[in-house]
Design an enzyme around this catalytic site. Structure first.
Site, PDB file in Angstrom:
ATOM      1  N   LYS A  78       7.369 -60.665 -11.684  1.00 17.20           N
ATOM      2  CA  LYS A  78       8.488 -60.531 -12.256  1.00 17.20           C
ATOM      3  C   LYS A  78       9.700 -60.726 -11.457  1.00 17.20           C
ATOM      4  O   LYS A  78       9.769 -60.634 -10.386  1.00 17.20           O
ATOM      5  CB  LYS A  78       8.443 -58.933 -12.766  1.00 17.20           C
ATOM      6  CG  LYS A  78       9.526 -58.669 -13.613  1.00 17.20           C
ATOM      7  CD  LYS A  78       9.479 -57.130 -13.977  1.00 17.20           C
ATOM      8  CE  LYS A  78      10.592 -56.751 -15.036  1.00 17.20           C
ATOM      9  NZ  LYS A  78      10.257 -55.189 -15.374  1.00 17.20           N
ATOM     10  N   SER A 153       9.658 -54.527 -20.608  1.00 16.19           N
ATOM     11  CA  SER A 153      10.464 -55.423 -19.996  1.00 16.19           C
ATOM     12  C   SER A 153       9.534 -56.604 -19.283  1.00 16.19           C
ATOM     13  O   SER A 153      10.086 -57.686 -19.059  1.00 16.19           O
ATOM     14  CB  SER A 153      11.730 -54.974 -19.061  1.00 16.19           C
ATOM     15  OG  SER A 153      10.794 -54.313 -17.917  1.00 16.19           O
ATOM     16  N   SER A 177       7.339 -50.465 -19.233  1.00  9.03           N
ATOM     17  CA  SER A 177       7.616 -51.901 -19.170  1.00  9.03           C
ATOM     18  C   SER A 177       6.365 -52.674 -18.586  1.00  9.03           C
ATOM     19  O   SER A 177       6.661 -54.028 -18.573  1.00  9.03           O
ATOM     20  CB  SER A 177       8.776 -52.159 -18.406  1.00  9.03           C
ATOM     21  OG  SER A 177      10.029 -51.937 -19.006  1.00  9.03           O
TER      22      SER A 177
END
Lengths: 485, 95
Positions: A78, A153, A177
């Site tokens: 990420k 997310s 997330s």
């Protein structure tokens, strides 16, 4: 089976037997990214040169017999993890050109074991969102159906695994997330207990809730990744100093006598019937393996979203004060004075969701409102934690859906932030309580969208949820289904 | 109304955010709806409940005060939007 379909342990076996080199595996991943990422948009940055160089290095390590489970395995991160020398944006314009001078501890640990970084993954801006739509680099798409969001997310981390563009990924989980996008994309997502993994070098959103964890194709890979990144870090004083077990030893397939709690507050009217059905099937599967079910109550569940959006935004407003245009990040053109520089740089650099949360958090912390909002939310957080501690007196793990519905359509919740926030209702309480949770594939909707099962464990109870999740995986085939891409 | 446009403008000043008229308008409505929603916390009696700031009970984490290597001036300045020699350059602070 293609190279890019492998799990960590499957690729490891082939690397070990010299049937395949890390360079070949890395090339296969890069070709896959090249072929389909225009559709998925899982990546913000792809790093082919660096990847092939580390793969070659991994191959010489393997040739020397210095091999670890992760040596030569192509992974992606990420874009919230600092990667020395590789641009790290957190999906924000304000960090569009930021090149970190050091590595996040969790990434460094993987790198030292010889993992190969193929790129940095899309996410909601500063991890604020549940759909990847707040990314300054455009939304990622769900590989199962590109009209739908992958969740967020860590949407890029989950989409990347479902689209088979990396073997394993890391995400972060502040209110769901990791688990929510893993559920929406049919992957395994593990949020460790707060303090289990160092947050050093992870761009902060809400520091008392943020935690690093893996998104993978199966539970064994999640156990391998967690074992690699967990542990105390002198650079993060909130990381907890306790031994890291070998999580792969929990992969016994044995759940006989395991006490599983079913919180009545999670099986509610608003639950999608197909999600409900998947949970019922999962419960039957566990019963068949000898697990015992107990109805429990987590009475403050209904207050978790409200509590979270005060605490998380308050912490975010404080954390994001550092983006002032002085030391790094975007600075506006020709500011007249410092104050104008701050206000315009931030206005130009942050997207709407980030601004909204900074505003809400600043308000909740402001003089005259602090007691009514922030302090009240912290007291409610205590009640939510107590719910879990009490429940774990009588059960080993708690079984719930990850989300009330399968993935939603792109644009569906964009104009109603509160509706977007409410989609995290089943994952948020775990972060507030600081315990661990894992999402595993447990069904498929009639629209062909994955459904996830959540197992919540005691603080530092990762071994139990890994054991329970793995047993379920052994008894089902959901994790073997592939997105049609 | 839980929050007025005037209050939103004041919060934007505190948050060091320059908002457009349209943003101020939108945030006023949305913050109003969110604050109305979070009001449900007041259904709970929290008298005598100790607030939680952190999920893991923790004392101060001490370490010895030793000089250790840091990233150095060049690395620290590498991402600076403005610099002069070994310093970050900012607009004039003192008139």
């Amino acid at each position: 089976m293609e190279i890019f379909d492998f799990t960590i342990h499957e690729l490891h076996d082939r690397l070990k037997k010299k049937e395949l080199s890390s360079v070949e595996a890395t090339r296969a991943m890069l070709a896959r990214i090249e072929a389909i990422d225009a559709t998925v948009n899982a990546f913000i940055t792809v790093t082919p040169e660096e990847a092939l160089a580390s793969a070659a290095e991994a191959d010489s390590r393997i040739a020397r017999g210095e091999m670890d489970l992760l040596t030569g395995i192509p992974i992606a991160l990420k874009d919230i993890f600092l990667t020395k020398g590789v641009r790290t944006t957190c999906a924000s314009r304000i960090l569009e050109n930021f090149v970190p001078p050091y590595d996040a501890t969790s990434w460094l640990k993987l790198k030292e074991r010889g993992a190969v970084l193929v790129g940095k993954l899309n996410q909601d801006e500063f991890a604020m969102g549940s759909s990847c739509e707040s990314s300054a680099f455009g939304p990622s798409r769900n590989p199962w159906n590109t009209e739908f969001t992958p969740g967020g997310s860590s949407g890029g981390s989950a989409a990347c695994i479902a689209a088979r563009q990396a073997i394993a990924t890391l995400g972060t989980d502040t209110g769901g997330s990791i688990r929510q996008p893993a559920a929406h994309c049919g992957c395994v997502g593990l949020k460790p207990t707060y303090g289990r993994v160092s947050r050093y070098g992870v761009i902060a959103y809400a520091s008392s809730l943020d935690q690093v964890g893996p998104v993978t194709r199966d539970v064994r890979d999640a156990a391998i990744m967690l074992g690699a990144i967990a542990g105390h870090d002198p650079m993060d004083s909130t990381s907890v100093n306790r031994p890291v077990p070998d999580y792969t030893r929990s992969l016994t397939g044995e759940v006989k006598g395991l006490k599983v709690g079913l919180p009545k507050e999670y099986f509610i009217d608003g639950l999608d019937p197909e999600v409900q059905q998947a949970m019922e099937l999962a419960i039957e599967t566990y019963r068949g393996m000898g697990a015992e079910f107990v109805e429990i109550s987590l009475p403050h569940t209904d207050y978790a979203v409200a509590c979270y959006y005060l605490i998380a935004t308050a912490e975010a407003s404080s954390n994001l004060a550092r983006y002032d245009g002085v030391r790094f990040g975007h600075r506006c053109q020709d500011p007249q004075g410092l104050l104008e520089m701050y206000r315009r740089s931030r206005a130009e650099g942050f997207g709407t969701e980030v601004k909204r949360r900074i505003m809400l958090g600043t308000y909740a912390l402001s003089s005259g409102y602090y007691d009514a909002y922030y302090l009240k939310a912290q007291k409610v957080r205590t009640l939510i934690m107590q719910d879990f501690l009490k429940a774990f007196e009588s059960v080993d793990v708690i079984l719930t859906p990850v989300t009330p519905t399968p993935a939603f359509r792109l644009g569906e919740k964009c104009n109603d932030p509160l509706q977007m926030y409410l989609s995290d209702i089943f994952t948020i309480p775990t972060n507030l309580a600081g315990t661990c949770g894992i999402s595993v594939p447990a069904g498929m909707s009639s629209d062909g969208l994955p459904i996830g099962l959540q197992l919540i464990g005691r603080p530092f109870g990762e071994e139990e949820i890994i054991r329970a999740a793995h047993a379920f995986e052994q008894a089902t085939t959901w994790h073997q289904q592939k997105a049609p891409l | 109304m839980k929050i007025t446009r005037q209050q939103v403008e004041n919060v934007a000043v505190l948050a060091r955010l320059e908002l457009t008229d349209a943003e101020t308008e939108m945030f006023t409505g949305q913050m109003d709806a969110i604050l109305a929603y979070v009001d449900k916390l007041n259904e709970l009696d929290t008298t005598g409940i100790v607030p939680t700031s952190h999920a893991v009970p923790m004392e101060n984490a001490f370490r010895s005060d030793e000089v250790r290597p840091s990233i150095g001036t060049e690395s620290a300045l590498a991402n600076a939007p403005g610099r002069v020699e070994g310093f970050f350059r900012v607009p004039k602070v003192i008139e």
